[in-house]
Motif scaffolding. Sequence first.
Motif, PDB file in Angstrom:
ATOM      1  N   HIS A 133      -0.628  11.248   3.393  1.00 24.97           N
ATOM      2  CA  HIS A 133      -1.591  10.211   3.041  1.00 24.97           C
ATOM      3  C   HIS A 133      -2.999  10.796   3.196  1.00 24.97           C
ATOM      4  CE1 HIS A 133       1.005   6.647   2.786  1.00 24.97           C
ATOM      5  NE2 HIS A 133       1.664   7.100   3.832  1.00 24.97           N
ATOM      6  N   ASP A 134      -3.951  10.240   2.467  1.00 25.92           N
ATOM      7  CA  ASP A 134      -5.345  10.688   2.593  1.00 25.92           C
ATOM      8  C   ASP A 134      -5.872  10.494   4.014  1.00 25.92           C
ATOM      9  OD1 ASP A 134      -6.352  11.447  -0.229  1.00 25.92           O
ATOM     10  OD2 ASP A 134      -5.290   9.574  -0.574  1.00 25.92           O
ATOM     11  N   CYS A 135      -5.406   9.441   4.688  1.00 22.62           N
ATOM     12  CA  CYS A 135      -5.895   9.150   6.042  1.00 22.62           C
ATOM     13  C   CYS A 135      -5.427  10.171   7.075  1.00 22.62           C
ATOM     14  CB  CYS A 135      -5.465   7.751   6.466  1.00 22.62           C
ATOM     15  SG  CYS A 135      -3.677   7.542   6.712  1.00 22.62           S
ATOM     16  N   GLN A 136      -4.562  11.097   6.655  1.00 23.60           N
ATOM     17  CA  GLN A 136      -4.048  12.089   7.609  1.00 23.60           C
ATOM     18  C   GLN A 136      -4.921  13.346   7.683  1.00 23.60           C
ATOM     19  OE1 GLN A 136       0.284  10.987   6.045  1.00 23.60           O
ATOM     20  NE2 GLN A 136       0.420  12.604   7.560  1.00 23.60           N
ATOM     21  N   LYS A 137      -5.979  13.388   6.896  1.00 24.60           N
ATOM     22  CA  LYS A 137      -6.892  14.526   6.972  1.00 24.60           C
ATOM     23  C   LYS A 137      -7.866  14.328   8.130  1.00 24.60           C
ATOM     24  CE  LYS A 137     -10.162  17.315   4.316  1.00 24.60           C
ATOM     25  NZ  LYS A 137     -11.005  17.423   3.101  1.00 24.60           N
ATOM     26  N   ILE A 180      -0.962  18.157  -0.736  1.00 24.32           N
ATOM     27  CA  ILE A 180      -1.199  17.170  -1.787  1.00 24.32           C
ATOM     28  C   ILE A 180      -1.153  15.771  -1.190  1.00 24.32           C
ATOM     29  CG2 ILE A 180      -0.378  16.236  -3.989  1.00 24.32           C
ATOM     30  CD1 ILE A 180       0.833  18.991  -4.580  1.00 24.32           C
ATOM     31  N   THR A 181      -2.166  14.977  -1.527  1.00 24.04           N
ATOM     32  CA  THR A 181      -2.208  13.561  -1.151  1.00 24.04           C
ATOM     33  C   THR A 181      -2.171  12.733  -2.434  1.00 24.04           C
ATOM     34  OG1 THR A 181      -4.616  13.233  -1.277  1.00 24.04           O
ATOM     35  CG2 THR A 181      -3.746  14.240   0.753  1.00 24.04           C
ATOM     36  N   PRO A 182      -2.091  11.411  -2.340  1.00 23.85           N
ATOM     37  CA  PRO A 182      -2.081  10.597  -3.560  1.00 23.85           C
ATOM     38  C   PRO A 182      -3.318  10.765  -4.434  1.00 23.85           C
ATOM     39  CG  PRO A 182      -1.244   9.312  -1.724  1.00 23.85           C
ATOM     40  CD  PRO A 182      -1.765  10.600  -1.150  1.00 23.85           C
ATOM     41  N   THR A 183      -4.435  11.213  -3.853  1.00 25.08           N
ATOM     42  CA  THR A 183      -5.674  11.323  -4.643  1.00 25.08           C
ATOM     43  C   THR A 183      -6.151  12.754  -4.880  1.00 25.08           C
ATOM     44  OG1 THR A 183      -7.154  11.243  -2.720  1.00 25.08           O
ATOM     45  CG2 THR A 183      -6.465   9.125  -3.668  1.00 25.08           C
ATOM     46  N   THR A 184      -5.650  13.720  -4.098  1.00 27.15           N
ATOM     47  CA  THR A 184      -6.247  15.064  -4.118  1.00 27.15           C
ATOM     48  C   THR A 184      -5.201  16.158  -3.926  1.00 27.15           C
ATOM     49  OG1 THR A 184      -8.209  14.101  -3.065  1.00 27.15           O
ATOM     50  CG2 THR A 184      -8.091  16.490  -3.138  1.00 27.15           C
ATOM     51  N   SER A 185      -5.416  17.277  -4.617  1.00 28.36           N
ATOM     52  CA  SER A 185      -4.634  18.483  -4.365  1.00 28.36           C
ATOM     53  C   SER A 185      -5.548  19.510  -3.714  1.00 28.36           C
ATOM     54  CB  SER A 185      -4.081  19.050  -5.674  1.00 28.36           C
ATOM     55  OG  SER A 185      -3.115  18.184  -6.247  1.00 28.36           O
ATOM     56  N   GLY A 230       6.442   6.041   8.522  1.00 23.20           N
ATOM     57  CA  GLY A 230       5.234   5.772   7.750  1.00 23.20           C
ATOM     58  C   GLY A 230       4.825   6.864   6.784  1.00 23.20           C
ATOM     59  N   GLU A 231       5.668   7.890   6.630  1.00 28.10           N
ATOM     60  CA  GLU A 231       5.371   8.953   5.662  1.00 28.10           C
ATOM     61  C   GLU A 231       5.455   8.409   4.240  1.00 28.10           C
ATOM     62  OE1 GLU A 231       7.268  12.589   8.345  1.00 28.10           O
ATOM     63  OE2 GLU A 231       8.462  11.642   6.775  1.00 28.10           O
ATOM     64  N   LEU A 232       4.810   9.108   3.313  1.00 28.70           N
ATOM     65  CA  LEU A 232       4.887   8.723   1.907  1.00 28.70           C
ATOM     66  C   LEU A 232       6.335   8.792   1.419  1.00 28.70           C
ATOM     67  CD1 LEU A 232       1.743  10.664   0.787  1.00 28.70           C
ATOM     68  CD2 LEU A 232       2.141   8.277   0.181  1.00 28.70           C
ATOM     69  N   ASN A 233       6.747   7.765   0.693  1.00 30.94           N
ATOM     70  CA  ASN A 233       8.097   7.728   0.138  1.00 30.94           C
ATOM     71  C   ASN A 233       8.222   8.783  -0.961  1.00 30.94           C
ATOM     72  OD1 ASN A 233      10.629   7.087  -0.759  1.00 30.94           O
ATOM     73  ND2 ASN A 233      10.046   5.117  -1.660  1.00 30.94           N
ATOM     74  N   GLN A 243       0.835  -1.207   0.000  1.00 26.50           N
ATOM     75  CA  GLN A 243       0.000   0.000   0.000  1.00 26.50           C
ATOM     76  C   GLN A 243       0.867   1.253   0.000  1.00 26.50           C
ATOM     77  OE1 GLN A 243      -2.173  -1.154   3.571  1.00 26.50           O
ATOM     78  NE2 GLN A 243      -4.096  -1.287   2.413  1.00 26.50           N
ATOM     79  N   GLN A 244       1.923   1.241   0.796  1.00 29.92           N
ATOM     80  CA  GLN A 244       2.831   2.392   0.850  1.00 29.92           C
ATOM     81  C   GLN A 244       3.458   2.637  -0.521  1.00 29.92           C
ATOM     82  OE1 GLN A 244       3.614   4.752   2.850  1.00 29.92           O
ATOM     83  NE2 GLN A 244       3.378   4.149   4.977  1.00 29.92           N
ATOM     84  N   ALA A 245       3.912   1.573  -1.181  1.00 29.02           N
ATOM     85  CA  ALA A 245       4.551   1.717  -2.488  1.00 29.02           C
ATOM     86  C   ALA A 245       3.567   2.254  -3.522  1.00 29.02           C
ATOM     87  CB  ALA A 245       5.111   0.369  -2.940  1.00 29.02           C
ATOM     88  N   GLU A 246       2.348   1.727  -3.496  1.00 26.33           N
ATOM     89  CA  GLU A 246       1.318   2.177  -4.443  1.00 26.33           C
ATOM     90  C   GLU A 246       0.983   3.654  -4.221  1.00 26.33           C
ATOM     91  OE1 GLU A 246      -3.302   1.135  -5.748  1.00 26.33           O
ATOM     92  OE2 GLU A 246      -2.472   0.313  -3.898  1.00 26.33           O
TER      93      GLU A 246
END
Length: 200
Positions: free
Chosen positions: A169-173, A190-195, A54-57, A22-25
């Motif tokens: 990550h989105d879960c951090q909102k 910016i998250t993987p899905t949204t700016s 656990g931050e985004l790579n 999940q982290q890699a994706e």
Amino acid sequence: MKTRDVLRQEIRYQRSLLNADQQAEQSLLLSKRLIKEKVVKGVKHIAIYLANDGELNTQPFIDWCWQNSITVYLPVIHPFSKNNLLFLKYTETSILVKNKYGILEPKLNVQDIITVAQLDIIFTPLVAFDPYGNRLGMGGGFYDRTLSAWHDQYQQNKHAKPLPVGLAHDCQKVNTIPFESWDIPLPKIITPTTSYNFDI
């Protein structure tokens, strides 16, 4: 309202539940989103950080920057000024050392330092953010101090540099973050899905 420490614990725990796949994706999705961002077009100097806790790579995006002649800088804990940051050039051959928090940073070399004012973008880590651009960090105040002069200028000129952009990550909102007088909100996260863009 939850305290800042409770919020940190809860969000860090949620982030830790993401497995390696999940982290890699999510990291690749973030990199693709960053590459398409208008604010990245034409920049020459960006500051970013290496993932921890656990931050985004960020390495996929860093690799793209290197390939596209964008100079990358990493935060380094200031050796003399408490809870302040320096930013040093980061290349494929940089020697990295662990700081007091166990986070890798470039070995200090004054020739590699860039001033904050010379940066186009500072990509900042965060633990949580809310719908108003408020950012909850790890509690050291490093980025709040780094961005305080920028924030003063931003009140007069919305194009003041560097542009601080939070990555998460989105879960951090979360719905709301307890705000302190020294907190510096971010105009963009910016998250993987949204700016997200915020009027701060």
